[in-house]
Every structure is written in structure tokens, then in C-alpha cells.
Enzyme design. Structure first.
Site, PDB file in Angstrom:
ATOM      1  N   THR A 151       0.861  -1.176   0.000  1.00 16.64           N
ATOM      2  CA  THR A 151       0.000   0.000   0.000  1.00 16.64           C
ATOM      3  C   THR A 151       0.897   1.224   0.000  1.00 16.64           C
ATOM      4  OG1 THR A 151      -1.494   1.323   1.385  1.00 16.64           O
ATOM      5  CG2 THR A 151      -0.171  -0.314   2.496  1.00 16.64           C
TER       6      THR A 151
ATOM      7  N   CYS B  68      -2.344   4.983  -5.138  1.00 12.19           N
ATOM      8  CA  CYS B  68      -3.076   4.116  -4.224  1.00 12.19           C
ATOM      9  C   CYS B  68      -3.201   2.803  -4.961  1.00 12.19           C
ATOM     10  CB  CYS B  68      -4.444   4.695  -3.885  1.00 12.19           C
ATOM     11  SG  CYS B  68      -5.507   3.545  -2.994  1.00 12.19           S
TER      12      CYS B  68
END
Length: 229
Positions: free
Chosen positions: A83, A197
């Protein structure tokens, strides 16, 4: 082949992509029935998301360090955090480990090198766009300039990441909004746009826009494969 450690589950929607691409990458390079040796700690994301919303990064970091140590104890030779946003805690996590953390900023820089870009547009959570844990190393280590959308656009991207993309909801209207934001950053000089993202690459496709994209999942996987192989 080295063993890769992965902190995943943030969200699991994109962790699935990591697992698939890592195994495909090893198979493509080594052939036959080869697959990637990895140890994954997939967290329950809800408590982390709540802590982030409360700006309780001390608790977030402590939880990630605990997970990272479990991966290291399992025999991993290196770690990736699957992430972008959690790289806010990357320095603290690395300081508690004896194995290297393969940083997302290095992965993004590798993607930028392939496109020849020196000015990047960056999409991601508000944390990623508004803080410097990615933009600073990109500038200081690689000389890359980073621009982000305006305040209203950042709020839209942040909201849809948590309310839609992390829940597996890929909406045409949201895709159109992202494309509009990307094209605006191109007008402002972005030579390539970072899908900063790991869920955004599930929504926005290269054929949707007029500029090269850096899908951070793929870029991070490339960096990890270079290390483990």
C-alpha cells in the site's frame, strides 16, 4: 530465489493483484511451475482505517511493526508494504527490522525512468497527496517533481478510495472523475501520472487517459522481483 515478505490487506482488493503479479513474474522469468516464495501478513484493515481517521498514527505504526516482525521471523529476506499510504510509517518500520524494506518511492522512480518523465502527477489518499513521505524521496533521491490535484479533487479521490475502491466497487462515474483530474494534471505539466493508491489501477486503465500511468502495484512488483530473483 529469496523469500519476499508482504504486509497486505490494506485493502485486500489490491493485495490480490500483488499475489497474482508476483507469481506470474516469477513464472515468466524462470518458467515451468516456478512461483514466488513469499510470506504474507494480511491485516484486518478496519481498525487501521479507523486509527488513520482519528490521526492515530502511533497505533497504526505499532500495528504495522508487529506485523512486519512476524513476517521477518517467518524467514523473509525483504519486506514490501502493499500500500502507498502506509509508507508514512516506512522509516519507523525499517528501523525495527534486520531485513530491507523495498520502498514504494524507489518503485515509482523506476516507473518514471521507463517513461522518461521528470514531472509526475500523483493520485492517492489525502495522506499520500498532502504529505511528503513519497514526494520527498522522489525529489531528493531522484530529482522528480510531483504535483497533486486541488483540494476539492483530493477530497473526491480520498473519499472514493475508502468508500468504493477498497470495497471492490468500480464505478464508471468515478472513473470518469479520475480521468478528468488526470487530464487536468497533464495540462499542468505532468508527464506521467502515478496511481499512488494500489486500488486505483483496478479502476483507471492506460487506455482511459492520454498520458503514461505508473500503476504502483506493478511498479512495486517489478522492484520486488528484481530483488528476490
Amino acid at each position: 530465489m529469496k523469500t519476499l515478505g508482504i504486509l497486505g490487506g490494506m485493502s485486500w482488493e489490491s493485495t490480490v493483484s500483488y499475489y497474482k503479479l508476483l507469481n506470474e513474474g516469477v513464472r515468466d522469468k524462470l518458467g515451468g511451475l516456478h512461483s514466488c516464495r513469499m510470506i504474507m501478513h494480511s491485516v484486518d484493515f478496519a481498525p487501521f482505517a479507523e486509527q488513520m481517521g482519528q490521526d492515530d498514527w502511533e497505533s497504526v505504526t505499532a500495528g504495522l511493526i508487529q506485523a512486519a516482525k512476524s513476517v521477518e521471523a517467518g524467514g523473509s529476506d525483504a519486506l514490501i508494504i502493499a500500500t502507498n499510504t502506509m509508507h508514512k510509517a516506512a522509516d519507523e518500520i525499517q528501523s525495527e527490522l534486520n531485513i530491507p524494506l523495498l520502498h514504494m518511492a524507489d518503485a515509482i522512480a523506476g516507473g518514471a525512468k521507463k517513461t522518461g518523465a521528470s514531472k509526475l502527477g500523483l493520485l492517492g489518499t489525502a495522506f499520500t497527496m498532502e504529505q511528503d513521505f513519497l514526494s520527498r524521496p522522489l525529489k531528493e533521491k531522484y530529482g522528480l517533481d510531483v504535483i497533486v490535484p486541488d483540494c476539492e479533487e483530493r477530497a473526491m479521490v480520498h473519499r472514493t478510495i475508502f468508500d468504493e475502491l477498497c470495497c471492490g466497487r468500480m464505478m464508471d462515474a468515478t472513473r470518469a472523475g479520475y480521468v478528468k483530474i488526470i487530464e487536468k494534471m497533464v495540462e499542468q505539466g505532468a508527464e506521467t501520472v502515478v496511481l499512488g493508491c494500489t486500488e486505483i489501477g483496478l479502476l483507471v486503465r492506460p487506455e482511459d487517459v492520454s498520458v503514461p500511468l505508473i500503476d504502483t502495484v506493478r511498479a512495486h512488483v517489478d522492484l520486488a522481483l528484481d530483488y528476490v530473483l
